[in-house]
Design a protein around this motif. Structure first.
Motif, PDB file in Angstrom:
ATOM      1  N   GLN A  73      59.493 -22.338  26.121  1.00  0.00           N
ATOM      2  CA  GLN A  73      60.064 -21.874  27.226  1.00  0.00           C
ATOM      3  C   GLN A  73      59.051 -21.374  28.369  1.00  0.00           C
ATOM      4  O   GLN A  73      59.208 -21.350  29.399  1.00  0.00           O
ATOM      5  N   TYR A  74      58.148 -20.656  27.769  1.00  0.00           N
ATOM      6  CA  TYR A  74      57.092 -19.765  28.466  1.00  0.00           C
ATOM      7  C   TYR A  74      55.743 -20.684  28.794  1.00  0.00           C
ATOM      8  O   TYR A  74      54.784 -20.038  29.323  1.00  0.00           O
ATOM      9  N   LYS A  75      55.471 -21.633  27.811  1.00  0.00           N
ATOM     10  CA  LYS A  75      54.047 -22.341  27.837  1.00  0.00           C
ATOM     11  C   LYS A  75      53.011 -21.234  27.313  1.00  0.00           C
ATOM     12  O   LYS A  75      51.789 -21.608  27.883  1.00  0.00           O
ATOM     13  N   LYS A  76      53.225 -20.705  26.566  1.00  0.00           N
ATOM     14  CA  LYS A  76      52.486 -19.343  25.988  1.00  0.00           C
ATOM     15  C   LYS A  76      52.503 -19.648  24.467  1.00  0.00           C
ATOM     16  O   LYS A  76      53.635 -19.702  23.967  1.00  0.00           O
ATOM     17  N   LYS A  77      51.344 -19.639  23.832  1.00  0.00           N
ATOM     18  CA  LYS A  77      51.587 -20.096  22.410  1.00  0.00           C
ATOM     19  C   LYS A  77      51.045 -18.930  21.346  1.00  0.00           C
ATOM     20  O   LYS A  77      49.819 -18.551  21.293  1.00  0.00           O
ATOM     21  N   PRO A  78      51.822 -18.242  20.888  1.00  0.00           N
ATOM     22  CA  PRO A  78      51.588 -17.175  20.169  1.00  0.00           C
ATOM     23  C   PRO A  78      50.721 -17.384  18.836  1.00  0.00           C
ATOM     24  O   PRO A  78      50.886 -18.529  18.384  1.00  0.00           O
ATOM     25  N   GLU A  79      49.997 -16.538  18.359  1.00  0.00           N
ATOM     26  CA  GLU A  79      49.408 -16.877  17.023  1.00  0.00           C
ATOM     27  C   GLU A  79      50.314 -16.299  16.082  1.00  0.00           C
ATOM     28  O   GLU A  79      51.082 -15.361  16.154  1.00  0.00           O
ATOM     29  N   MET A  80      50.065 -16.792  14.750  1.00  0.00           N
ATOM     30  CA  MET A  80      50.936 -16.311  13.919  1.00  0.00           C
ATOM     31  C   MET A  80      50.094 -15.794  12.594  1.00  0.00           C
ATOM     32  O   MET A  80      49.064 -16.528  12.361  1.00  0.00           O
ATOM     33  N   MET A  81      50.243 -14.718  12.328  1.00  0.00           N
ATOM     34  CA  MET A  81      49.522 -14.203  11.047  1.00  0.00           C
ATOM     35  C   MET A  81      50.225 -13.939   9.845  1.00  0.00           C
ATOM     36  O   MET A  81      51.267 -13.224   9.707  1.00  0.00           O
ATOM     37  N   ILE A  82      49.615 -14.181   8.646  1.00  0.00           N
ATOM     38  CA  ILE A  82      50.256 -14.235   7.326  1.00  0.00           C
ATOM     39  C   ILE A  82      49.446 -13.037   6.701  1.00  0.00           C
ATOM     40  O   ILE A  82      48.302 -12.778   6.712  1.00  0.00           O
ATOM     41  N   ILE A  83      50.257 -12.243   5.575  1.00  0.00           N
ATOM     42  CA  ILE A  83      49.386 -11.352   5.085  1.00  0.00           C
ATOM     43  C   ILE A  83      49.197 -11.763   3.653  1.00  0.00           C
ATOM     44  O   ILE A  83      48.253 -11.250   3.110  1.00  0.00           O
ATOM     45  N   SER A  84      49.751 -12.646   3.154  1.00  0.00           N
ATOM     46  CA  SER A  84      49.249 -13.121   1.889  1.00  0.00           C
ATOM     47  C   SER A  84      49.837 -14.832   1.828  1.00  0.00           C
ATOM     48  O   SER A  84      50.421 -15.356   2.648  1.00  0.00           O
TER      49      SER A  84
END
Length: 321
Positions: free
Chosen positions: A42-53
């Motif tokens: 929708q916004y052409k912005k790519k969030p980062e994804m974080m995992i904890i384990s």
């Protein structure tokens, strides 16, 4: 805390981070991936994804998850314009990642746990929803966001796994309607189900058989439990997802009202997963600073295995077993 509009907030944010919870399940992972892709679409912005384990092997078929990075790979000095928590019942479920949430300019919580009470500028918390994936679908619909096949797959996975394959009591008419919509958008039920439930390793099956074989029963078989020690994981594998669905197998026994699993984290520290047919186990786990849903909840206890069992059974018995 100031309450903000999601659409305007995303538009104003230059960097966005989405965080999933410790010991990730299909709901937190599917929702994290769907949020990332919806915002990018929708916004052409790519969030980062974080995992904890570590991401369990069973969810690796969601190819976009390969872009997720472990919390240890992030710079703690980084301040994000927006941090989105998906399926996070309490902040202790994100461990070391809490620093990123606390420093964020805009905090967002998308969740379906009734015990969720931490602050956020934007809250989409619906305990009556089957899953965070279900809430996210409604958010996207209400904002007029577009879907594609990959987003549909991620959301279908979130809903499928948190409803136990549409078997649990959190499966509503709306849940099934949304699942149908996702299939129409390209999600493939048979393929997703096969990946989530039918592609188990030999170690996974033998580990669960081992744990079930040493299960204990008390209160006229109304309470069933088993303990998975570190030595058990070492015997079969080091994979964190070997306990997936194990406690549900104990609950499925006809005489069982409450089932729980103790998973050894460290010496005198156990992660508790509890399930029931009728009793509100969130009340039980809340005594130990845990939480969750009425029939599915958890906590962490810092006692010996024997003391953990005694304390849990004592609290369960207070719930008119």
């Amino acid at each position: 805390m100031e309450h903000l509009n999601l659409d305007d907030s995303i538009k104003l944010s230059k960097n966005i981070l989405v965080i999933s919870h410790l010991n990730p399940d299909g709901d937190t992972l599917g929702s994290m991936l769907a949020v990332r892709d919806l915002i990018y679409k929708q916004y052409k912005k790519k969030p980062e994804m974080m995992i904890i384990s570590k991401i369990p092997k069973m969810y690796e078929f969601l190819e976009g998850l390969k872009d997720a990075k472990h919390v240890s790979q992030f710079d703690n000095s980084m301040v994000y314009d927006m941090v989105i928590l998906v399926d996070i019942a309490a902040l202790d479920r994100i461990c070391d990642a809490e620093i990123f949430y606390n420093k964020a300019k805009i905090k967002v919580s998308i969740d379906h746990h009734k015990t969720n009470n931490y602050d956020a500028n934007i809250r989409f918390v619906k305990p009556e929803a089957s899953s965070t994936g279900e809430i996210l679908y409604e958010i996207a619909q209400n904002h007029g966001w577009n879907f594609d096949e990959k987003i549909a797959e991620a959301l279908y996975t979130a809903i499928l796994t948190d409803t136990g394959g549409f078997r649990f009591d959190n499966t509503s008419a709306l849940t099934l309607k949304i699942a149908s919509k996702l299939v129409a958008l390209g999600a493939k039920p048979q393929w997703i189900y096969k990946n989530c439930y039918e592609l188990k390793s030999k170690n996974f099956v033998m580990f669960q058989a081992h744990c079930l074989n040493k299960a204990e029963f008390t209160e006229n078989d109304k309470i069933a439990y088993t303990i998975a020690y570190k030595k058990d994981f070492e015997k079969f594998s080091h994979q964190d997802d070997l306990t997936e669905g194990l406690v549900e197998k104990l609950r499925a026994i006809d005489s069982t009202e409450v089932a729980f699993l103790l998973k050894e984290i460290d010496n005198k520290m156990f992660k508790v997963s509890m399930r029931s047919k009728n009793i509100d186990v969130a009340k039980v786990t809340s005594v130990f600073n845990g939480g969750g849903h009425k029939f599915a909840a958890g906590c962490v206890l810092k006692y010996s295995a024997e003391d953990c069992v005694k304390k849990l059974i004592a609290e369960i018995k207070k719930q008119d077993l």
